[in-house]
Motif scaffolding. Structure first.
Motif, PDB file in Angstrom:
ATOM      1  N   LEU A 165      -0.294  24.834   8.841  1.00 26.40           N
ATOM      2  CA  LEU A 165      -0.033  23.612   8.082  1.00 26.40           C
ATOM      3  C   LEU A 165      -1.330  22.996   7.576  1.00 26.40           C
ATOM      4  O   LEU A 165      -2.292  22.837   8.332  1.00 26.40           O
ATOM      5  CB  LEU A 165       0.702  22.590   8.958  1.00 26.40           C
ATOM      6  CG  LEU A 165       0.869  21.178   8.357  1.00 26.40           C
ATOM      7  CD1 LEU A 165       1.739  21.223   7.107  1.00 26.40           C
ATOM      8  CD2 LEU A 165       1.447  20.218   9.396  1.00 26.40           C
ATOM      9  N   ASP A 166      -1.349  22.666   6.299  1.00 29.43           N
ATOM     10  CA  ASP A 166      -2.421  21.875   5.692  1.00 29.43           C
ATOM     11  C   ASP A 166      -1.801  20.603   5.126  1.00 29.43           C
ATOM     12  O   ASP A 166      -0.731  20.653   4.487  1.00 29.43           O
ATOM     13  CB  ASP A 166      -3.111  22.637   4.560  1.00 29.43           C
ATOM     14  CG  ASP A 166      -3.876  23.854   5.055  1.00 29.43           C
ATOM     15  OD1 ASP A 166      -4.523  23.743   6.108  1.00 29.43           O
ATOM     16  OD2 ASP A 166      -3.809  24.904   4.393  1.00 29.43           O
ATOM     17  N   VAL A 167      -2.466  19.471   5.341  1.00 31.60           N
ATOM     18  CA  VAL A 167      -2.010  18.188   4.804  1.00 31.60           C
ATOM     19  C   VAL A 167      -3.118  17.619   3.926  1.00 31.60           C
ATOM     20  O   VAL A 167      -4.255  17.470   4.378  1.00 31.60           O
ATOM     21  CB  VAL A 167      -1.645  17.191   5.920  1.00 31.60           C
ATOM     22  CG1 VAL A 167      -1.193  15.864   5.310  1.00 31.60           C
ATOM     23  CG2 VAL A 167      -0.547  17.766   6.815  1.00 31.60           C
ATOM     24  N   ARG A 169       2.847  18.979  12.567  1.00 35.38           N
ATOM     25  CA  ARG A 169       1.975  19.957  13.220  1.00 35.38           C
ATOM     26  C   ARG A 169       2.637  20.530  14.470  1.00 35.38           C
ATOM     27  O   ARG A 169       2.511  21.723  14.763  1.00 35.38           O
ATOM     28  CB  ARG A 169       0.625  19.311  13.550  1.00 35.38           C
ATOM     29  CG  ARG A 169      -0.152  18.926  12.300  1.00 35.38           C
ATOM     30  CD  ARG A 169      -1.616  18.661  12.578  1.00 35.38           C
ATOM     31  NE  ARG A 169      -2.317  18.263  11.359  1.00 35.38           N
ATOM     32  CZ  ARG A 169      -2.706  19.096  10.405  1.00 35.38           C
ATOM     33  NH1 ARG A 169      -2.461  20.398  10.526  1.00 35.38           N
ATOM     34  NH2 ARG A 169      -3.328  18.657   9.325  1.00 35.38           N
ATOM     35  N   GLU A 170       3.355  19.697  15.176  1.00 35.80           N
ATOM     36  CA  GLU A 170       4.067  20.174  16.365  1.00 35.80           C
ATOM     37  C   GLU A 170       5.150  21.180  15.970  1.00 35.80           C
ATOM     38  O   GLU A 170       5.292  22.246  16.589  1.00 35.80           O
ATOM     39  CB  GLU A 170       4.692  18.985  17.092  1.00 35.80           C
ATOM     40  CG  GLU A 170       5.473  19.359  18.337  1.00 35.80           C
ATOM     41  CD  GLU A 170       6.077  18.143  19.012  1.00 35.80           C
ATOM     42  OE1 GLU A 170       7.084  18.314  19.738  1.00 35.80           O
ATOM     43  OE2 GLU A 170       5.569  17.019  18.806  1.00 35.80           O
ATOM     44  N   PRO A 176      10.052  24.177   9.923  1.00 40.23           N
ATOM     45  CA  PRO A 176       9.261  22.992  10.239  1.00 40.23           C
ATOM     46  C   PRO A 176       9.265  21.970   9.096  1.00 40.23           C
ATOM     47  O   PRO A 176       9.167  20.761   9.347  1.00 40.23           O
ATOM     48  CB  PRO A 176       7.860  23.541  10.491  1.00 40.23           C
ATOM     49  CG  PRO A 176       7.820  24.873   9.844  1.00 40.23           C
ATOM     50  CD  PRO A 176       9.218  25.402   9.957  1.00 40.23           C
ATOM     51  N   TYR A 177       9.382  22.450   7.857  1.00 40.39           N
ATOM     52  CA  TYR A 177       9.481  21.493   6.747  1.00 40.39           C
ATOM     53  C   TYR A 177      10.738  20.637   6.895  1.00 40.39           C
ATOM     54  O   TYR A 177      10.696  19.403   6.753  1.00 40.39           O
ATOM     55  CB  TYR A 177       9.506  22.216   5.398  1.00 40.39           C
ATOM     56  CG  TYR A 177       9.886  21.292   4.268  1.00 40.39           C
ATOM     57  CD1 TYR A 177       8.991  20.328   3.813  1.00 40.39           C
ATOM     58  CD2 TYR A 177      11.160  21.342   3.696  1.00 40.39           C
ATOM     59  CE1 TYR A 177       9.344  19.448   2.797  1.00 40.39           C
ATOM     60  CE2 TYR A 177      11.518  20.463   2.687  1.00 40.39           C
ATOM     61  CZ  TYR A 177      10.609  19.522   2.238  1.00 40.39           C
ATOM     62  OH  TYR A 177      10.971  18.636   1.247  1.00 40.39           O
ATOM     63  N   PRO A 204       0.850  -1.200   0.000  1.00 42.58           N
ATOM     64  CA  PRO A 204       0.000   0.000   0.000  1.00 42.58           C
ATOM     65  C   PRO A 204       0.881   1.243   0.000  1.00 42.58           C
ATOM     66  O   PRO A 204       1.929   1.271   0.651  1.00 42.58           O
ATOM     67  CB  PRO A 204      -0.805  -0.130   1.289  1.00 42.58           C
ATOM     68  CG  PRO A 204       0.027  -1.005   2.176  1.00 42.58           C
ATOM     69  CD  PRO A 204       0.717  -1.966   1.258  1.00 42.58           C
ATOM     70  N   HIS A 205       0.466   2.257  -0.751  1.00 45.55           N
ATOM     71  CA  HIS A 205       1.307   3.448  -0.863  1.00 45.55           C
ATOM     72  C   HIS A 205       0.456   4.649  -1.243  1.00 45.55           C
ATOM     73  O   HIS A 205      -0.685   4.515  -1.699  1.00 45.55           O
ATOM     74  CB  HIS A 205       2.410   3.248  -1.915  1.00 45.55           C
ATOM     75  CG  HIS A 205       1.901   2.889  -3.278  1.00 45.55           C
ATOM     76  ND1 HIS A 205       1.549   1.589  -3.625  1.00 45.55           N
ATOM     77  CD2 HIS A 205       1.666   3.628  -4.395  1.00 45.55           C
ATOM     78  CE1 HIS A 205       1.132   1.550  -4.873  1.00 45.55           C
ATOM     79  NE2 HIS A 205       1.182   2.774  -5.361  1.00 45.55           N
ATOM     80  N   GLY A 206       1.022   5.831  -1.029  1.00 45.41           N
ATOM     81  CA  GLY A 206       0.289   7.049  -1.359  1.00 45.41           C
ATOM     82  C   GLY A 206       1.195   8.263  -1.381  1.00 45.41           C
ATOM     83  O   GLY A 206       2.393   8.181  -1.068  1.00 45.41           O
ATOM     84  N   ARG A 207       0.592   9.395  -1.764  1.00 46.92           N
ATOM     85  CA  ARG A 207       1.301  10.670  -1.796  1.00 46.92           C
ATOM     86  C   ARG A 207       0.500  11.700  -1.002  1.00 46.92           C
ATOM     87  O   ARG A 207      -0.712  11.824  -1.197  1.00 46.92           O
ATOM     88  CB  ARG A 207       1.484  11.147  -3.242  1.00 46.92           C
ATOM     89  CG  ARG A 207       2.316  10.216  -4.097  1.00 46.92           C
ATOM     90  CD  ARG A 207       2.393  10.685  -5.529  1.00 46.92           C
ATOM     91  NE  ARG A 207       3.169   9.748  -6.348  1.00 46.92           N
ATOM     92  CZ  ARG A 207       3.398   9.888  -7.656  1.00 46.92           C
ATOM     93  NH1 ARG A 207       2.903  10.947  -8.297  1.00 46.92           N
ATOM     94  NH2 ARG A 207       4.105   9.000  -8.326  1.00 46.92           N
ATOM     95  N   TRP A 208       1.186  12.417  -0.138  1.00 49.45           N
ATOM     96  CA  TRP A 208       0.561  13.436   0.698  1.00 49.45           C
ATOM     97  C   TRP A 208       1.292  14.761   0.489  1.00 49.45           C
ATOM     98  O   TRP A 208       2.526  14.807   0.459  1.00 49.45           O
ATOM     99  CB  TRP A 208       0.629  13.042   2.176  1.00 49.45           C
ATOM    100  CG  TRP A 208      -0.248  11.884   2.524  1.00 49.45           C
ATOM    101  CD1 TRP A 208      -1.486  11.934   3.104  1.00 49.45           C
ATOM    102  CD2 TRP A 208       0.041  10.487   2.335  1.00 49.45           C
ATOM    103  NE1 TRP A 208      -1.995  10.666   3.277  1.00 49.45           N
ATOM    104  CE2 TRP A 208      -1.087   9.758   2.810  1.00 49.45           C
ATOM    105  CE3 TRP A 208       1.115   9.776   1.795  1.00 49.45           C
ATOM    106  CZ2 TRP A 208      -1.142   8.358   2.775  1.00 49.45           C
ATOM    107  CZ3 TRP A 208       1.060   8.389   1.754  1.00 49.45           C
ATOM    108  CH2 TRP A 208      -0.061   7.699   2.237  1.00 49.45           C
ATOM    109  N   ARG A 209       0.527  15.847   0.388  1.00 54.01           N
ATOM    110  CA  ARG A 209       1.114  17.177   0.214  1.00 54.01           C
ATOM    111  C   ARG A 209       1.048  17.926   1.532  1.00 54.01           C
ATOM    112  O   ARG A 209      -0.014  18.044   2.151  1.00 54.01           O
ATOM    113  CB  ARG A 209       0.363  17.953  -0.864  1.00 54.01           C
ATOM    114  CG  ARG A 209       1.093  19.232  -1.289  1.00 54.01           C
ATOM    115  CD  ARG A 209       0.278  20.044  -2.280  1.00 54.01           C
ATOM    116  NE  ARG A 209      -0.803  20.771  -1.602  1.00 54.01           N
ATOM    117  CZ  ARG A 209      -2.075  20.707  -1.944  1.00 54.01           C
ATOM    118  NH1 ARG A 209      -2.466  19.940  -2.956  1.00 54.01           N
ATOM    119  NH2 ARG A 209      -2.989  21.414  -1.289  1.00 54.01           N
ATOM    120  N   PHE A 210       2.188  18.458   1.970  1.00 49.61           N
ATOM    121  CA  PHE A 210       2.293  19.230   3.208  1.00 49.61           C
ATOM    122  C   PHE A 210       2.525  20.691   2.830  1.00 49.61           C
ATOM    123  O   PHE A 210       3.557  21.034   2.237  1.00 49.61           O
ATOM    124  CB  PHE A 210       3.454  18.729   4.067  1.00 49.61           C
ATOM    125  CG  PHE A 210       3.192  17.421   4.775  1.00 49.61           C
ATOM    126  CD1 PHE A 210       3.169  17.350   6.163  1.00 49.61           C
ATOM    127  CD2 PHE A 210       2.967  16.255   4.053  1.00 49.61           C
ATOM    128  CE1 PHE A 210       2.932  16.154   6.819  1.00 49.61           C
ATOM    129  CE2 PHE A 210       2.738  15.052   4.695  1.00 49.61           C
ATOM    130  CZ  PHE A 210       2.712  14.990   6.083  1.00 49.61           C
TER     131      PHE A 210
END
Length: 413
Positions: A311-313, A301-302, A237-238, A208-214
């Protein structure tokens, strides 16, 4: 035409002179040259050539409408500055395997098709496996029409410029209904076969895999006049989140990568207002993947809060675990196991190892619609998506012979 000659003819197409890597992006000039190569190979073998509604190329031996066809192939496009083997090895091997079966005098009892799926890597429009996703109905027409490249060109405009009809795209259940089995040969994108000493292996499943944008949103300001304590710098933070991804992946026995970043205003003497990073994460099971992504997001987020940054994810894509068809996988193992015992000059000595993979493939997309399986060819370096990607010629030939044995067992008397 031999495997080696086909490989030499295809290899220069789309290769960048400086990086040595490939830039074969969907619906570009390099892609058109690759597609012309495929058509030439099909027609030189007197195969029935066609392009489906989603731009995937097909070369048929036998009646395409007869049903229960055996299909093999892969893709010809690449990631930015990618290697020569990821995708093209499967397409070249499919033609070479057909040539081998003709040399053997094999008699086909089922139609055989060779395929080049379009835009598998997603390098131009940001979504992998567009051709197979559309065919299987995993990508809607509306979603496809909204895909846009870095220059603001939409997928429909790109297809139209390349001479294809974007209004025709969409699910193709009739075509899938004519396929009884799909077998994709691919270079291994890891070192499992090298470590085991095997030339060829069989895939068990795709992780299982995916892509998330921060999206880290801070405040642009002057790099030379803004005190450190007054800054809302999203780069900090990045950077900490990149390290957190490595830590979480290590703890879960998974992989996580921030491989793409966008910065605004992107000036040397300006504190960024926005840092956008894309996380790619993969794991052997869903629980481990959730652990990694959840841990990375919590840490991000911390860190963002500590630096006064918002931050938006956003999850941009996700593919659950893909278990390849067990009956077809076991049949491949049986066919290749028998091959290792032959004494007719074609013995590859295969032990037929079975292994999982963290990479996505067209075979994985199609697995929910038709029986699919995969063969892997040894990659001694384990490097992929890089100009250093490699497979030795004798291993490639072993892959061709293995694929020929599989196709003979599935499609011939």
């Amino acid at each position: 035409m031999s495997f080696h000659q086909m490989w030499r003819d295809l290899r220069p197409i789309g290769r960048h002179p400086d990086s040595g890597g490939y830039r074969r992006y969907a619906w570009t000039a390099a892609d058109a040259d690759c597609r012309a190569w495929f058509q030439e190979q099909a027609e030189s073998r007197a195969l029935t050539y066609e392009v489906d509604r989603n731009g995937n190329q097909w070369a048929w031996l036998g009646d395409p409408a007869a049903g229960n066809a055996v299909v093999t192939g892969s893709h010809l496009d690449s990631v930015p500055d990618g290697g020569a083997f990821d995708g093209p090895l499967g397409v070249v091997s499919s033609f070479a395997a057909l040539d081998e079966l003709r040399r053997r005098g094999a008699r086909f009892t089922r139609p055989l098709a060779l395929v080049n799926f379009g835009d598998e890597e997603g390098a131009r429009f940001g979504l992998a496996c567009v051709g197979s996703r559309l065919t299987a109905g995993h990508l809607t027409v509306e979603q496809a029409h909204r895909l846009t490249d870095g220059d603001g060109i939409t997928l429909p405009r790109a297809m139209e410029a390349a001479g294809y009809d974007p209004d025709a795209i969409g699910p193709d259940p009739e075509r899938l209904g004519r396929i009884g089995a799909f077998v994709e040969l691919h270079v291994e994108q890891g070192r499992a076969l090298d470590l085991s000493g095997d030339r060829v292996g069989i895939a068990s499943a795709i992780w299982p895999h995916g892509r998330w944008r921060f999206d880290f949103r801070g405040e642009a300001n002057h790099a030379g006049t803004t005190r450190l304590v007054d800054r809302r710098d999203p780069m900090l933070p990045y950077a900490e989140t990149v390290l957190a991804a490595r830590r979480e992946a290590r703890l879960a026995g998974a992989v996580a990568t921030f491989g793409k970043i966008s910065v605004e205003p992107n000036g040397v003497n300006a504190i960024p207002s926005l840092v956008r990073g894309w996380l790619d994460s993969r794991a052997a099971d869903q629980r481990s993947l959730d652990q990694v992504v959840g841990g990375v997001e919590s840490a991000a987020r911390e860190y963002a809060t500590a630096h006064g940054v918002d931050l938006d994810v956003v999850r941009e894509s996700f593919t659950p675990v893909v278990e390849f068809d067990h009956a077809l996988r076991d049949e491949l193992a049986r066919l290749l196991g028998l091959e290792s015992g032959r004494e007719n000059g074609r013995d590859t000595g295969l032990k037929v190892p079975v292994l999982g993979t963290g990479a996505g493939h067209d075979a994985g997309i199609l697995s929910g619609s038709i029986p699919t399986a995969m063969l892997f060819v040894r990659n001694p370096t384990g490097v992929s998506h890089s100009p250093a990607e490699y497979a030795a010629e004798d291993d490639c030939v072993a892959g061709v012979l293995a694929l020929a044995d599989v196709l003979e067992g599935l499609a011939c008397t």
